[in-house]
Scaffold this motif. Structure first.
Motif, PDB file in Angstrom:
ATOM      1  N   LEU A 116      -3.556 -14.534  -7.167  1.00  0.00           N
ATOM      2  CA  LEU A 116      -4.753 -14.029  -7.848  1.00  0.00           C
ATOM      3  C   LEU A 116      -5.036 -14.841  -9.099  1.00  0.00           C
ATOM      4  N   ALA A 174      -9.773   2.929  -0.317  1.00  0.00           N
ATOM      5  CA  ALA A 174      -8.897   1.756  -0.287  1.00  0.00           C
ATOM      6  C   ALA A 174      -8.159   1.680   1.043  1.00  0.00           C
ATOM      7  N   LEU A 193      -1.836  -3.636 -13.800  1.00  0.00           N
ATOM      8  CA  LEU A 193      -1.505  -2.357 -13.172  1.00  0.00           C
ATOM      9  C   LEU A 193      -0.799  -2.550 -11.842  1.00  0.00           C
ATOM     10  N   ARG A 194      -1.239  -3.546 -11.063  1.00  0.00           N
ATOM     11  CA  ARG A 194      -0.694  -3.717  -9.716  1.00  0.00           C
ATOM     12  C   ARG A 194       0.805  -4.005  -9.775  1.00  0.00           C
ATOM     13  N   TYR A 197       0.808  -1.185   0.000  1.00  0.00           N
ATOM     14  CA  TYR A 197       0.000   0.000   0.000  1.00  0.00           C
ATOM     15  C   TYR A 197       0.853   1.252   0.000  1.00  0.00           C
ATOM     16  N   THR A 233      -6.310  -5.219 -13.539  1.00  0.00           N
ATOM     17  CA  THR A 233      -5.723  -4.896 -12.237  1.00  0.00           C
ATOM     18  C   THR A 233      -4.445  -5.688 -12.003  1.00  0.00           C
ATOM     19  N   ALA A 248      -6.616  -7.732   0.375  1.00  0.00           N
ATOM     20  CA  ALA A 248      -5.942  -6.442   0.188  1.00  0.00           C
ATOM     21  C   ALA A 248      -5.690  -6.199  -1.290  1.00  0.00           C
ATOM     22  N   ALA A 249      -5.329  -7.278  -2.012  1.00  0.00           N
ATOM     23  CA  ALA A 249      -5.061  -7.136  -3.444  1.00  0.00           C
ATOM     24  C   ALA A 249      -6.329  -6.763  -4.200  1.00  0.00           C
ATOM     25  N   PHE A 250      -7.472  -7.339  -3.778  1.00  0.00           N
ATOM     26  CA  PHE A 250      -8.736  -6.994  -4.453  1.00  0.00           C
ATOM     27  C   PHE A 250      -9.076  -5.520  -4.243  1.00  0.00           C
ATOM     28  N   LEU A 270       2.139   1.818  -3.344  1.00  0.00           N
ATOM     29  CA  LEU A 270       1.078   2.336  -4.207  1.00  0.00           C
ATOM     30  C   LEU A 270       0.876   3.821  -3.958  1.00  0.00           C
ATOM     31  N   ILE A 274      -7.701   5.108 -10.113  1.00  0.00           N
ATOM     32  CA  ILE A 274      -6.540   5.926 -10.475  1.00  0.00           C
ATOM     33  C   ILE A 274      -6.377   5.973 -11.989  1.00  0.00           C
ATOM     34  N   LEU A 275      -6.540   4.815 -12.628  1.00  0.00           N
ATOM     35  CA  LEU A 275      -6.408   4.749 -14.091  1.00  0.00           C
ATOM     36  C   LEU A 275      -7.443   5.646 -14.756  1.00  0.00           C
ATOM     37  N   GLU A 318      -7.027  -3.143  -3.532  1.00  0.00           N
ATOM     38  CA  GLU A 318      -6.041  -2.371  -4.268  1.00  0.00           C
ATOM     39  C   GLU A 318      -6.423  -2.289  -5.744  1.00  0.00           C
ATOM     40  N   GLY A 319      -7.002  -3.380  -6.257  1.00  0.00           N
ATOM     41  CA  GLY A 319      -7.445  -3.393  -7.653  1.00  0.00           C
ATOM     42  C   GLY A 319      -8.481  -2.322  -7.912  1.00  0.00           C
ATOM     43  N   ALA A 320      -9.457  -2.191  -6.986  1.00  0.00           N
ATOM     44  CA  ALA A 320     -10.491  -1.161  -7.149  1.00  0.00           C
ATOM     45  C   ALA A 320      -9.856   0.225  -7.154  1.00  0.00           C
ATOM     46  N   ALA A 321      -8.896   0.433  -6.238  1.00  0.00           N
ATOM     47  CA  ALA A 321      -8.236   1.743  -6.168  1.00  0.00           C
ATOM     48  C   ALA A 321      -7.453   2.014  -7.444  1.00  0.00           C
ATOM     49  N   LEU A 322      -6.809   0.961  -7.982  1.00  0.00           N
ATOM     50  CA  LEU A 322      -6.016   1.141  -9.202  1.00  0.00           C
ATOM     51  C   LEU A 322      -6.901   1.531 -10.377  1.00  0.00           C
ATOM     52  N   ILE A 323      -8.094   0.949 -10.436  1.00  0.00           N
ATOM     53  CA  ILE A 323      -8.998   1.289 -11.541  1.00  0.00           C
ATOM     54  C   ILE A 323      -9.413   2.737 -11.431  1.00  0.00           C
ATOM     55  N   VAL A 340       1.448 -12.286  -4.998  1.00  0.00           N
ATOM     56  CA  VAL A 340       0.089 -11.779  -5.204  1.00  0.00           C
ATOM     57  C   VAL A 340      -0.372 -12.079  -6.628  1.00  0.00           C
ATOM     58  N   PHE A 348       0.488  11.865  -9.857  1.00  0.00           N
ATOM     59  CA  PHE A 348      -0.321  13.064  -9.910  1.00  0.00           C
ATOM     60  C   PHE A 348       0.489  14.329  -9.765  1.00  0.00           C
TER      61      PHE A 348
END
Lengths: 442, 68
Positions: A428, B17, A364-365, A6, A361, B50-52, A9, B61-62, B54-59, A424, A17
């Motif tokens: 996933l 997130a 991107l991750r 996190y 995702t 946490a990864a899931f 990230l 951001i994109l 994070e995925g929502a947050a990444l989308i 991860v 930004f």
């Protein structure tokens, strides 16, 4: 552990930004750096042939820099430096000593194949070339092609330094790069990208199919993995009764971990062997490249931090999941059983999007986390130069004292992140495969 | 300064997130302290969740990068 993901990230987000602010400040610098008269002064006499309307259609207001000014005293720009160091390159600089890589370039003039040593990149020179070859030049490690009449497009030609300018294309300000030749700036273009201009690229006058630094790094890390695993496999074959030791023990721990913590819980005891080799390849490929990029002084390879490489991995996962998905999986996406009929189309839309969002995702991750780590390390190292710009030699010493522990700390975190991100990605993928192949008993 | 609104959107996504990952981490710690012998399972579940998030947050951001 999740906190590391996190925080990485967060850093990545913060840096992403700050892009608009940074690029604006950069442009202002450029405006002040050159006088606007040079634009008029440049289109005269022998250079009548290349007025600006010839190479950029539409409304635009371009500022062409002049070549006579000195370009050596640029202030240190931490953001530009970080982006340059995490980008892919057509040359591999190990401790600033450039190692040439093969170039395969296609343009209207045909296909050119040569080594990037043709650009005459000197060491300690920020990967800028000193010579052009068939109209191609090297700037900041990438190949560019001259797109302006008057430049000699055949053979090897020595050229001057590079300059930057801006132009307005359809209401957006874009950075344009120029190469100096006989004290005249010639517009250069980067390789064609297929993002349609979303990320600043677009169709230009040449295509780049060269095996870049990242490609070579992938081959190298695959080769290292092959010899590591062959060594371990040989030991099992020659001496199966002996307890594993050394390298074999290390690899066995990881393989067993992936089997017991990832493959079996998510895919199931009956079916996991079909996907186990893929999961292992994925895990060790990503881990190998992540760790390869962490080796200091080895040209800071950022292969898993590159969106195209993670995109290919994600597309492989998407194809694998779609091909192996059983009838239940597709039924749960397009006609969810057990919910009222009027909800079913709604769920179908959401779940249909989910098919593509899951690999998106994944892509991107991994790229975000690994790039963020590299950017953080480069920013900490950049402190030395920032302090040096401010306070001179004493400042550099101060910067060094601050930057060294911070960089070491970040590198230690990055090693954890390298393992966590490989894990991860694998877990996933296993969960997506597991969801697609699960037998439902309604 | 361009992209200000997009930055606010990304910030909101990160708040969400952050709350989500904080909850996941906190509950996982609680669960491990209640049943330490299941810590392995809980930890891998925690990372997955946490990864899931994070995925929502990444989308988010994109999207905020592209729609600015």
């Amino acid at each position: 552990m999740s906190r590391n993901i996190y925080s990485a990230l967060l850093i990545f987000t913060a840096i992403l930004f700050s892009f608009p602010a940074i690029s604006q400040g950069h442009n202002h610098d450029d405006h002040s750096g050159h006088d606007h008269d040079s634009h008029a002064g440049h289109d005269h006499g022998a250079h009548e042939g290349h007025d600006h309307a010839a190479h950029a259609g539409g409304d635009h207001d371009s500022h062409t820099p002049n070549c006579s000014g000195d370009h050596g005293d640029h202030k240190y720009d931490p953001a530009a430096t970080a982006i340059h160091h995490i980008s892919d390159a057509n040359i591999w600089s190990i401790m600033e000593f450039p190692i040439p890589l093969p170039m395969i370039l296609k343009s209207d003039a045909g296909i050119d194949m040569f080594m990037s040593s043709k650009f005459h990149v000197a060491s300690m020179h920020h990967e800028d070339g000193h010579a052009s070859y068939n109209g191609y030049v090297m700037h900041e490690g990438s190949a560019y092609r001259v797109n302006q009449a008057g430049f000699p497009m055949d053979g090897s030609v020595d050229h001057g330094p590079f300059t930057h300018g801006t132009e307005m294309v359809d209401g957006k300000e874009r950075d344009v790069k120029f190469v100096c030749y006989n004290n005249t700036p010639y517009r250069i273009e980067q390789r064609t990208t297929l993002d349609g201009g979303v990320l600043g690229g677009g169709i230009t006058n040449f295509w780049d199919f060269s095996p870049t630094k990242n490609v070579i790094a992938m081959f190298l890390s695959c080769l290292i993995l092959f010899f590591l695993f062959r060594g371990a496999a040989k030991k099992y074959k020659t001496n199966p009764e002996k307890a594993p030791s050394g390298l074999q023990g290390m690899l066995e721990t990881m393989v067993v971990f992936i089997r017991d913590e990832v493959a079996i819980p998510f895919i199931g005891k009956e079916k996991y062997m079909k996907f186990f080799p893929f999961l292992l390849s994925l895990f060790f490929f990503i881990l190998g490249l992540n760790l390869f990029g962490q080796i200091p002084l080895l040209g800071s390879v950022n292969a898993t931090g590159n969106l195209t490489i993670t995109a290919v991995l994600a597309i492989i996962v998407l194809i694998l999941v779609s091909v192996n998905g059983n009838l239940d999986y597709w039924k749960h996406i397009f006609w969810m059983p057990g919910v009222p009929t009027f909800v079913k189309p709604l769920l179908a839309v959401v779940e249909g999007m989910g098919i593509f969002i899951k690999p998106l995702t994944l892509m991107l991750r991994l790229a975000g986390n690994i790039s963020a780590g590299h950017i953080a390390i480069l920013s900490f190292i950049g402190l030395i130069f920032i302090f040096g710009d401010l306070f001179g030699g004493i400042g550099s010493g101060m910067g060094l004292a601050v930057a060294t522990p911070l960089t070491l700390f970040m590198m230690a975190i990055e090693i954890i992140v390298a393992f966590v991100q490989a894990f991860v990605f694998t877990i996933l993928t296993a969960s997506y495969i597991g969801a697609a192949t699960e037998e439902h008993h309604h | 300064m361009t992209g200000t609104l997009a930055a606010i959107g990304a910030g909101l996504a990160v708040i969400g997130a952050g709350y989500g990952i904080g909850t996941v981490g906190g509950k996982a710690m609680e669960a491990i302290s209640r049943q330490p012998e299941a810590s392995g399972d809980i930890r891998s579940g925690m990372i997955l969740m946490a990864a899931f998030i994070e995925g929502a947050a990444l989308i988010a951001i994109l999207l905020s990068i592209f729609i600015q």
